[in-house]
Motif scaffolding. Sequence first.
Motif, PDB file in Angstrom:
ATOM      1  N   ILE A 123       0.838  -1.206   0.000  1.00 59.50           N
ATOM      2  CA  ILE A 123       0.000   0.000   0.000  1.00 59.50           C
ATOM      3  C   ILE A 123       0.874   1.257   0.000  1.00 59.50           C
ATOM      4  CG2 ILE A 123      -1.647   1.324   1.367  1.00 59.50           C
ATOM      5  CD1 ILE A 123      -2.953  -1.316   2.167  1.00 59.50           C
ATOM      6  N   ILE A 124       1.957   1.240   0.773  1.00 61.06           N
ATOM      7  CA  ILE A 124       2.874   2.384   0.772  1.00 61.06           C
ATOM      8  C   ILE A 124       3.456   2.590  -0.635  1.00 61.06           C
ATOM      9  CG2 ILE A 124       5.142   3.188   1.561  1.00 61.06           C
ATOM     10  CD1 ILE A 124       4.503   1.958   4.278  1.00 61.06           C
ATOM     11  N   GLN A 125       3.865   1.495  -1.265  1.00 60.73           N
ATOM     12  CA  GLN A 125       4.498   1.578  -2.571  1.00 60.73           C
ATOM     13  C   GLN A 125       3.574   2.157  -3.631  1.00 60.73           C
ATOM     14  OE1 GLN A 125       7.587   1.013  -3.120  1.00 60.73           O
ATOM     15  NE2 GLN A 125       7.761   0.893  -5.348  1.00 60.73           N
ATOM     16  N   LEU A 126       2.336   1.710  -3.663  1.00 58.58           N
ATOM     17  CA  LEU A 126       1.427   2.110  -4.735  1.00 58.58           C
ATOM     18  C   LEU A 126       0.460   3.228  -4.344  1.00 58.58           C
ATOM     19  CD1 LEU A 126       0.473  -1.290  -6.427  1.00 58.58           C
ATOM     20  CD2 LEU A 126       2.139   0.423  -7.169  1.00 58.58           C
ATOM     21  N   THR A 127       0.486   3.641  -3.087  1.00 63.34           N
ATOM     22  CA  THR A 127      -0.443   4.693  -2.662  1.00 63.34           C
ATOM     23  C   THR A 127       0.269   5.976  -2.251  1.00 63.34           C
ATOM     24  OG1 THR A 127      -2.024   3.022  -1.890  1.00 63.34           O
ATOM     25  CG2 THR A 127      -2.317   5.258  -1.081  1.00 63.34           C
ATOM     26  N   LEU A 128       1.322   5.873  -1.460  1.00 61.39           N
ATOM     27  CA  LEU A 128       1.999   7.080  -0.992  1.00 61.39           C
ATOM     28  C   LEU A 128       2.964   7.655  -2.028  1.00 61.39           C
ATOM     29  CD1 LEU A 128       2.724   6.265   2.775  1.00 61.39           C
ATOM     30  CD2 LEU A 128       0.770   7.430   1.734  1.00 61.39           C
ATOM     31  N   ILE A 129       3.719   6.802  -2.712  1.00 60.62           N
ATOM     32  CA  ILE A 129       4.698   7.295  -3.683  1.00 60.62           C
ATOM     33  C   ILE A 129       4.039   8.101  -4.807  1.00 60.62           C
ATOM     34  CG2 ILE A 129       6.521   6.646  -5.294  1.00 60.62           C
ATOM     35  CD1 ILE A 129       7.201   6.176  -2.357  1.00 60.62           C
ATOM     36  N   PRO A 130       2.906   7.641  -5.392  1.00 60.66           N
ATOM     37  CA  PRO A 130       2.281   8.425  -6.470  1.00 60.66           C
ATOM     38  C   PRO A 130       1.811   9.812  -6.055  1.00 60.66           C
ATOM     39  CG  PRO A 130       1.508   6.160  -6.543  1.00 60.66           C
ATOM     40  CD  PRO A 130       2.273   6.317  -5.255  1.00 60.66           C
ATOM     41  N   ILE A 131       1.694  10.067  -4.739  1.00 63.39           N
ATOM     42  CA  ILE A 131       1.291  11.403  -4.297  1.00 63.39           C
ATOM     43  C   ILE A 131       2.286  12.450  -4.796  1.00 63.39           C
ATOM     44  CG2 ILE A 131       1.024  12.866  -2.246  1.00 63.39           C
ATOM     45  CD1 ILE A 131      -0.202  10.508  -0.810  1.00 63.39           C
ATOM     46  N   ILE A 132       3.559  12.057  -4.922  1.00 68.02           N
ATOM     47  CA  ILE A 132       4.570  12.985  -5.455  1.00 68.02           C
ATOM     48  C   ILE A 132       4.156  13.465  -6.838  1.00 68.02           C
ATOM     49  CG2 ILE A 132       6.983  13.194  -6.189  1.00 68.02           C
ATOM     50  CD1 ILE A 132       7.660  11.051  -4.095  1.00 68.02           C
ATOM     51  N   GLY A 133       3.676  12.544  -7.663  1.00 68.47           N
ATOM     52  CA  GLY A 133       3.234  12.914  -9.005  1.00 68.47           C
ATOM     53  C   GLY A 133       2.013  13.800  -8.983  1.00 68.47           C
ATOM     54  N   LEU A 134       1.084  13.533  -8.065  1.00 63.41           N
ATOM     55  CA  LEU A 134      -0.106  14.374  -7.954  1.00 63.41           C
ATOM     56  C   LEU A 134       0.258  15.807  -7.584  1.00 63.41           C
ATOM     57  CD1 LEU A 134      -2.605  12.008  -6.091  1.00 63.41           C
ATOM     58  CD2 LEU A 134      -2.707  12.736  -8.487  1.00 63.41           C
ATOM     59  N   VAL A 135       1.184  15.954  -6.634  1.00 60.85           N
ATOM     60  CA  VAL A 135       1.628  17.295  -6.234  1.00 60.85           C
ATOM     61  C   VAL A 135       2.290  18.005  -7.407  1.00 60.85           C
ATOM     62  CG1 VAL A 135       3.205  18.564  -4.732  1.00 60.85           C
ATOM     63  CG2 VAL A 135       1.880  16.656  -3.807  1.00 60.85           C
ATOM     64  N   ALA A 136       3.088  17.264  -8.189  1.00 59.48           N
ATOM     65  CA  ALA A 136       3.762  17.858  -9.347  1.00 59.48           C
ATOM     66  C   ALA A 136       2.764  18.344 -10.381  1.00 59.48           C
ATOM     67  CB  ALA A 136       4.722  16.847  -9.962  1.00 59.48           C
ATOM     68  N   MET A 137       1.727  17.559 -10.631  1.00 56.61           N
ATOM     69  CA  MET A 137       0.716  17.973 -11.608  1.00 56.61           C
ATOM     70  C   MET A 137      -0.081  19.173 -11.109  1.00 56.61           C
ATOM     71  SD  MET A 137       0.780  16.215 -14.470  1.00 56.61           S
ATOM     72  CE  MET A 137       2.525  16.673 -14.312  1.00 56.61           C
ATOM     73  N   ALA A 138      -0.329  19.220  -9.801  1.00 55.17           N
ATOM     74  CA  ALA A 138      -1.023  20.382  -9.240  1.00 55.17           C
ATOM     75  C   ALA A 138      -0.164  21.630  -9.364  1.00 55.17           C
ATOM     76  CB  ALA A 138      -1.381  20.121  -7.780  1.00 55.17           C
ATOM     77  N   ALA A 139       1.155  21.474  -9.189  1.00 55.24           N
ATOM     78  CA  ALA A 139       2.073  22.610  -9.295  1.00 55.24           C
ATOM     79  C   ALA A 139       2.240  23.083 -10.731  1.00 55.24           C
ATOM     80  CB  ALA A 139       3.441  22.230  -8.727  1.00 55.24           C
ATOM     81  N   MET A 140       1.988  22.206 -11.686  1.00 56.75           N
ATOM     82  CA  MET A 140       2.150  22.582 -13.092  1.00 56.75           C
ATOM     83  C   MET A 140       1.141  23.642 -13.506  1.00 56.75           C
ATOM     84  SD  MET A 140       1.715  20.230 -16.529  1.00 56.75           S
ATOM     85  CE  MET A 140       3.193  19.264 -16.253  1.00 56.75           C
ATOM     86  N   GLY A 141      -0.076  23.530 -12.997  1.00 53.81           N
ATOM     87  CA  GLY A 141      -1.107  24.444 -13.434  1.00 53.81           C
ATOM     88  C   GLY A 141      -1.753  23.971 -14.713  1.00 53.81           C
ATOM     89  N   LYS A 142      -2.760  24.642 -15.145  1.00 56.85           N
ATOM     90  CA  LYS A 142      -3.487  24.258 -16.356  1.00 56.85           C
ATOM     91  C   LYS A 142      -2.577  24.325 -17.565  1.00 56.85           C
ATOM     92  CE  LYS A 142      -7.629  25.423 -19.058  1.00 56.85           C
ATOM     93  NZ  LYS A 142      -8.267  24.125 -19.001  1.00 56.85           N
ATOM     94  N   THR A 143      -2.596  23.262 -18.369  1.00 59.36           N
ATOM     95  CA  THR A 143      -1.747  23.245 -19.562  1.00 59.36           C
ATOM     96  C   THR A 143      -2.351  24.173 -20.621  1.00 59.36           C
ATOM     97  OG1 THR A 143      -2.953  21.304 -20.351  1.00 59.36           O
ATOM     98  CG2 THR A 143      -0.903  20.920 -19.174  1.00 59.36           C
ATOM     99  N   PRO A 144      -1.525  24.971 -21.276  1.00 56.30           N
ATOM    100  CA  PRO A 144      -2.024  25.892 -22.295  1.00 56.30           C
ATOM    101  C   PRO A 144      -2.438  25.166 -23.547  1.00 56.30           C
ATOM    102  CG  PRO A 144       0.373  25.950 -22.229  1.00 56.30           C
ATOM    103  CD  PRO A 144      -0.063  25.073 -21.103  1.00 56.30           C
ATOM    104  N   ALA A 145      -3.065  25.893 -24.455  1.00 55.28           N
ATOM    105  CA  ALA A 145      -3.474  25.304 -25.726  1.00 55.28           C
ATOM    106  C   ALA A 145      -2.256  24.814 -26.490  1.00 55.28           C
ATOM    107  CB  ALA A 145      -4.232  26.337 -26.555  1.00 55.28           C
ATOM    108  N   ARG A 146      -2.419  23.743 -27.239  1.00 52.91           N
ATOM    109  CA  ARG A 146      -1.295  23.152 -27.954  1.00 52.91           C
ATOM    110  C   ARG A 146      -1.073  23.879 -29.265  1.00 52.91           C
ATOM    111  NH1 ARG A 146      -4.336  17.880 -27.099  1.00 52.91           N
ATOM    112  NH2 ARG A 146      -3.839  17.341 -24.953  1.00 52.91           N
ATOM    113  N   THR A 147       0.127  24.401 -29.390  1.00 54.28           N
ATOM    114  CA  THR A 147       0.502  25.025 -30.648  1.00 54.28           C
ATOM    115  C   THR A 147       1.769  24.419 -31.200  1.00 54.28           C
ATOM    116  OG1 THR A 147       1.762  26.743 -29.492  1.00 54.28           O
ATOM    117  CG2 THR A 147      -0.530  27.223 -29.988  1.00 54.28           C
ATOM    118  N   ASN A 148       2.393  23.520 -30.401  1.00 58.49           N
ATOM    119  CA  ASN A 148       3.635  22.927 -30.845  1.00 58.49           C
ATOM    120  C   ASN A 148       3.374  21.727 -31.716  1.00 58.49           C
ATOM    121  OD1 ASN A 148       2.713  21.721 -28.322  1.00 58.49           O
ATOM    122  ND2 ASN A 148       4.507  20.424 -28.489  1.00 58.49           N
ATOM    123  N   PRO A 149       4.390  21.269 -32.499  1.00 60.87           N
ATOM    124  CA  PRO A 149       4.192  20.164 -33.382  1.00 60.87           C
ATOM    125  C   PRO A 149       4.118  18.851 -32.635  1.00 60.87           C
ATOM    126  CG  PRO A 149       6.486  20.895 -33.424  1.00 60.87           C
ATOM    127  CD  PRO A 149       5.735  21.865 -32.598  1.00 60.87           C
TER     128      PRO A 149
END
Length: 279
Positions: free
Chosen positions: A253-279
Motif C-alpha cells: 500500500i505504501i508503494q502504490l499509494t503514498l509514492i504516487p502522491i509525489i506525481g499528484l503534487v507535481a501535476m497540481a504545481a504545473m497548473g493548467k496546460t495551455p493550448a497546444r501550438t507545438n508540433p
Amino acid sequence: MHVESGRNRGFALGSVSAAFGLGGFTGPLLGGAILSATGDWRAPLVVFGGIGLVILLMVLVLVPKSVTEVGRMQIPDASSSSATTNGLRFLNRRVVCSVFVAIAGGFAIYGYLGLYPTYLREALGFTPSESGLAASMFGIGALGALVGGAIADRVDQRLLNMTGLLAIMALGVAIFGFSTPVPVQMIFSALLGAAFSGIVVTNTSTLMQRSVDVKYVGRVSGLMIAAMYIPASASGYFVTSMRDSFGWQTAGIIQLTLIPIIGLVAMAAMGKTPARTNP
C-alpha cells in the motif's frame, strides 16, 4: 502535415507503450517455449538478441531520417518550428513537473512488479504458475495505451495524469488490502497496467514532448526514460525494506499509494496546460 502529425502524438506514443506491453506478456511465454524445446537456457537469449538485431537493421534501412527531430530541422519549411514552443525552454516548468511524475510512477510500479509474484505466492498462497499469469496481465493492460494515447490528444493532459495516478493508488489498496482469488488479481493487474502504461507513461511522455521545441524532442524523451528507470533501480530495495519492517500488506500500500502522491503534487504545481501550438 507537420502539425497534423503532432496532433496524434499521443496515439503514436501509445502504440509504442502497447507494443511494449504485448512484448512483456508474450516474451516470457515464448522464452519458456524455446527453453522447453531446446533444453538450453541460453537459447532464448540468443533468439531474442537476434530478433533485436533484425529490428535494428529494419529501422536503419526502412525508417526515413525525416521522421526524427534531426531530420525535420534539415527540412527547409521546418524553420517555423525552430522557435521555442510557447516561449518555453528545454527545462521549463511543465517538463520539470512531468519529470517528478515519471520518477514517482517508475519508482512505484517497478518496485511493485519485481515483488508482486512473490507477494502472491507468500501472502496469498498462489502457485508459481498462477502468480506468473496474474503478473503477466500487467502487459495486457498496457495495450490500453492505444486508447490512453488517443485520449491524451484531446484532453487536458495534467488532469489525465492525475486520473492515472489516482487509479494506481486505488488499485494498490485493492491489490494489497484484500485477499482475492486469482481471477480478481488478474483483473487488478491488467487495470494497473492500463493506468500506468496506458495513461501515466504515454501521457507524461507526450506532455513532455509537447512542452519543448521540436529540436529538443529527442533530449526530453531521454530525460523521461532516465527519470523513470534510474530511481526505479532502487525501488526493489525499498519495497523489501518496507516488507521486512511492516509486512506485505503495508509495504504494498505504501508503494502504490503514498509514492504516487509525489506525481499528484507535481501535476497540481504545473497548473493548467495551455493550448497546444507545438508540433
